[in-house]
Design an enzyme around this catalytic site. Structure first.
Site, PDB file in Angstrom:
ATOM      1  N   ARG A 177       0.824  -1.234   0.000  1.00 54.55           N
ATOM      2  CA  ARG A 177       0.000   0.000   0.000  1.00 54.55           C
ATOM      3  C   ARG A 177       0.850   1.272   0.000  1.00 54.55           C
ATOM      4  NH1 ARG A 177      -1.951  -3.773  -0.868  1.00 54.55           N
ATOM      5  NH2 ARG A 177      -3.655  -4.865   0.143  1.00 54.55           N
ATOM      6  N   CYS A 226     -10.202  -1.277   4.308  1.00 58.62           N
ATOM      7  CA  CYS A 226      -9.475  -1.326   5.583  1.00 58.62           C
ATOM      8  C   CYS A 226      -9.037   0.075   5.995  1.00 58.62           C
ATOM      9  CB  CYS A 226      -8.241  -2.226   5.459  1.00 58.62           C
ATOM     10  SG  CYS A 226      -8.701  -3.951   5.391  1.00 58.62           S
ATOM     11  N   GLU A 296      -4.448   3.235   6.449  1.00 59.59           N
ATOM     12  CA  GLU A 296      -4.458   2.835   5.035  1.00 59.59           C
ATOM     13  C   GLU A 296      -5.366   3.818   4.282  1.00 59.59           C
ATOM     14  OE1 GLU A 296      -4.675  -1.291   4.058  1.00 59.59           O
ATOM     15  OE2 GLU A 296      -5.745  -0.910   2.187  1.00 59.59           O
TER      16      GLU A 296
HETATM   17  C1  LIG Z   1     -15.477  -2.372   0.102  1.00 61.63           C
HETATM   18  C2  LIG Z   1     -14.034  -1.987  -0.164  1.00 61.63           C
HETATM   19  C3  LIG Z   1     -13.086  -2.986  -0.305  1.00 61.63           C
HETATM   20  C4  LIG Z   1     -11.745  -2.642  -0.537  1.00 61.63           C
HETATM   21  N1  LIG Z   1     -10.827  -3.647  -0.668  1.00 61.63           N
HETATM   22  C5  LIG Z   1      -9.531  -3.333  -0.925  1.00 61.63           C
HETATM   23  C6  LIG Z   1      -8.568  -4.376  -1.095  1.00 61.63           C
HETATM   24  O1  LIG Z   1      -8.851  -5.555  -1.006  1.00 61.63           O
HETATM   25  N2  LIG Z   1      -7.288  -4.000  -1.368  1.00 61.63           N
HETATM   26  C7  LIG Z   1      -6.920  -2.690  -1.492  1.00 61.63           C
HETATM   27  O2  LIG Z   1      -5.738  -2.424  -1.770  1.00 61.63           O
HETATM   28  N3  LIG Z   1      -7.805  -1.691  -1.343  1.00 61.63           N
HETATM   29  C8  LIG Z   1      -9.111  -1.977  -1.055  1.00 61.63           C
HETATM   30  N4  LIG Z   1     -10.020  -0.961  -0.891  1.00 61.63           N
HETATM   31  C9  LIG Z   1      -9.565   0.453  -0.930  1.00 61.63           C
HETATM   32  C10 LIG Z   1      -9.690   1.130  -2.328  1.00 61.63           C
HETATM   33  O3  LIG Z   1     -10.717   0.546  -3.092  1.00 61.63           O
HETATM   34  C11 LIG Z   1      -8.378   1.068  -3.105  1.00 61.63           C
HETATM   35  O4  LIG Z   1      -7.332   1.701  -2.397  1.00 61.63           O
HETATM   36  C12 LIG Z   1      -8.497   1.738  -4.497  1.00 61.63           C
HETATM   37  O5  LIG Z   1      -7.404   1.346  -5.271  1.00 61.63           O
HETATM   38  C13 LIG Z   1      -8.573   3.269  -4.439  1.00 61.63           C
HETATM   39  O6  LIG Z   1      -8.830   3.743  -5.750  1.00 61.63           O
HETATM   40  P1  LIG Z   1      -9.712   5.055  -6.012  1.00 61.63           P
HETATM   41  O7  LIG Z   1      -9.708   5.321  -7.485  1.00 61.63           O
HETATM   42  O8  LIG Z   1     -11.044   4.928  -5.389  1.00 61.63           O
HETATM   43  O9  LIG Z   1      -8.820   6.136  -5.269  1.00 61.63           O
HETATM   44  P2  LIG Z   1      -9.308   7.359  -4.364  1.00 61.63           P
HETATM   45  O10 LIG Z   1      -9.946   6.824  -3.134  1.00 61.63           O
HETATM   46  O11 LIG Z   1     -10.065   8.336  -5.169  1.00 61.63           O
HETATM   47  O12 LIG Z   1      -7.891   8.009  -3.988  1.00 61.63           O
HETATM   48  C14 LIG Z   1      -6.973   7.329  -3.151  1.00 61.63           C
HETATM   49  C15 LIG Z   1      -5.610   8.021  -3.292  1.00 61.63           C
HETATM   50  O13 LIG Z   1      -5.127   7.830  -4.621  1.00 61.63           O
HETATM   51  C16 LIG Z   1      -4.935   9.090  -5.247  1.00 61.63           C
HETATM   52  N5  LIG Z   1      -5.307   8.938  -6.658  1.00 61.63           N
HETATM   53  C17 LIG Z   1      -6.437   8.434  -7.177  1.00 61.63           C
HETATM   54  N6  LIG Z   1      -6.359   8.405  -8.512  1.00 61.63           N
HETATM   55  C18 LIG Z   1      -5.152   8.922  -8.839  1.00 61.63           C
HETATM   56  C19 LIG Z   1      -4.469   9.186 -10.051  1.00 61.63           C
HETATM   57  N7  LIG Z   1      -4.991   8.901 -11.254  1.00 61.63           N
HETATM   58  N8  LIG Z   1      -3.244   9.763  -9.985  1.00 61.63           N
HETATM   59  C20 LIG Z   1      -2.682  10.062  -8.791  1.00 61.63           C
HETATM   60  N9  LIG Z   1      -3.266   9.822  -7.625  1.00 61.63           N
HETATM   61  C21 LIG Z   1      -4.488   9.267  -7.647  1.00 61.63           C
HETATM   62  C22 LIG Z   1      -5.803  10.087  -4.508  1.00 61.63           C
HETATM   63  O14 LIG Z   1      -5.290  11.403  -4.638  1.00 61.63           O
HETATM   64  C23 LIG Z   1      -5.684   9.553  -3.097  1.00 61.63           C
HETATM   65  O15 LIG Z   1      -4.453   9.971  -2.541  1.00 61.63           O
HETATM   66  C24 LIG Z   1     -11.368  -1.274  -0.649  1.00 61.63           C
HETATM   67  C25 LIG Z   1     -12.351  -0.272  -0.529  1.00 61.63           C
HETATM   68  C26 LIG Z   1     -13.664  -0.626  -0.275  1.00 61.63           C
HETATM   69  C27 LIG Z   1     -14.693   0.470  -0.152  1.00 61.63           C
END
Ligand SMILES: Cc1cc2nc3c(=O)[nH]c(=O)nc-3n(C[C@H](O)[C@H](O)[C@H](O)COP(=O)(O)OP(=O)(O)OC[C@H]3O[C@@H](n4cnc5c(N)ncnc54)[C@H](O)[C@@H]3O)c2cc1C
Length: 302
Positions: A177, A226, A296
């Site tokens: 992460r 998480c 996280e």
């Molecule tokens: C039900 C549930 C289950 C989950 N299970 C997991 C799991 O098993 N494993 C896991 O790793 N995560 C899990 N997550 C967390 C999450 O889904 C991941 O971290 C996901 O990859 C975040 O992506 P996002 O596009 O929603 O990012 P966001 O939440 O929008 O952003 C997260 C971070 O990434 C940055 N960011 C987003 N897009 C970009 C980009 N294009 N360029 C630069 N920075 C960017 C943002 O600025 C921020 O700092 C889970 C979440 C939920 C709600």
């Protein structure tokens, strides 16, 4: 933060950037928490250097929003604007074992699209919400795999150089992460090199991962996945569970009864409630086990 200067709004139009005034981050995040600010939706990657130069020149702070599934955003009027990429069509292209994917692509749909083209490896990511860009930034992973293992190259806006560059996979470090990208770098697209596998075999792996998630996570509730990272050699969820903290609440922010490392918004939780719950659990875990749990979830407060 509201952008009302007509010179700025005209410049956004010229750059193909759509301004969505007073967007509620509660509506844009899976936790359903967060105040309001202007959202700038970027159509063309090439416009990003000019857009950021314009924002800097006018002292407009910004943050980057992917799918909002790993974010805890503060309450009230937010003192920065949000930037977000608009998803192009098509957002994934396959050539041999390489999938070229736009950062705005939905992660789950990308995994299934690759599977249908007999490209596997990412089965564990099924059920992880959000965009491919967010997954790259967080090095999303589950069930023993992480997206970083498949990255051949990343196209990104390098904030320090103020231009769009391409990095090879070996130039980036992907850890649990955590990645070596600078905090204000912006992922634009990625080439993933994926192993060939028959679709039926990938589907079997996807079903197993889906089942594991369904049986252990509060999927019907608002969460950000998480809340804490696992410390080396320990499980944050197990420690919270052992302390009997499932169900602990501050307002409508609640430690899930199903998975102790998922904190849910059970109604109208505020960021203040969720932050108080996080602080309380962190302090109890520290007292009992000596671990200082690291978030996280990405926290954005003013
Ligand atoms: C039900 C549930 C289950 C989950 N299970 C997991 C799991 O098993 N494993 C896991 O790793 N995560 C899990 N997550 C967390 C999450 O889904 C991941 O971290 C996901 O990859 C975040 O992506 P996002 O596009 O929603 O990012 P966001 O939440 O929008 O952003 C997260 C971070 O990434 C940055 N960011 C987003 N897009 C970009 C980009 N294009 N360029 C630069 N920075 C960017 C943002 O600025 C921020 O700092 C889970 C979440 C939920 C709600």
């Amino acid at each position: 933060m509201r952008i009302e200067d007509p010179r700025l709004t005209a410049a956004f139009r010229e750059l193909g950037v759509e301004l969505r005034p007073s967007t509620s981050l509660a509506d844009e995040t899976s936790l359903g928490i967060g105040g309001t600010t202007d959202l700038l939706r970027i159509q063309k990657h090439e416009s990003i250097p000019d857009l950021l130069a314009l924002l800097d020149k006018n002292h407009v702070p910004h943050k980057f929003l992917g799918g909002g599934s790993n974010l805890l955003v503060g309450d009230g009027e937010l003192p920065w604007v949000m930037l977000q990429l608009v998803r192009p069509e098509p957002d994934v292209q396959i050539e041999g074992n390489i999938a070229s994917v736009d950062a705005a692509a939905d992660l789950g749909r990308t995994v299934t699209f690759c599977a249908k083209n007999d490209l596997g490896g990412m089965e564990g990511l099924i059920g992880v919400p959000g965009t491919v860009g967010g997954a790259l930034r967080m090095n999303a992973g589950a069930y023993g795999m992480q997206i970083g293992s498949y990255v051949r190259e990343v196209k990104l806006y390098r904030a320090a150089a103020r231009r769009i560059e391409t990095l090879r996979g070996e130039q980036i470090s992907f850890e649990y992460r955590h990645t070596s990208f600078a905090p204000d770098d912006m992922m634009l697209s990625v080439k993933l090199e994926l192993p060939s596998k028959p679709f039926r075999e990938i589907l079997q792996g996807i079903r197993i991962c889906n089942e594991k998630r369904r049986s252990s996570q509060p999927l019907g509730q608002k969460s950000a996945g998480c809340i804490f990272k696992n410390p080396p050699g320990a499980s944050a969820g197990r420690m919270i569970d052992e302390l009997g903290l499932k169900g602990l609440s501050v307002g409508d922010a609640r430690v899930s009864d199903r998975h102790a490392n998922f904190f849910v918004n059970a109604g109208k939780a505020s960021a203040k409630d969720m932050l108080a719950l996080i602080a309380s659990v962190r302090q109890r875990v520290h007292k009992a086990y000596g671990f200082d749990l690291e978030n996280e979830v990405v926290v954005w407060t003013a």
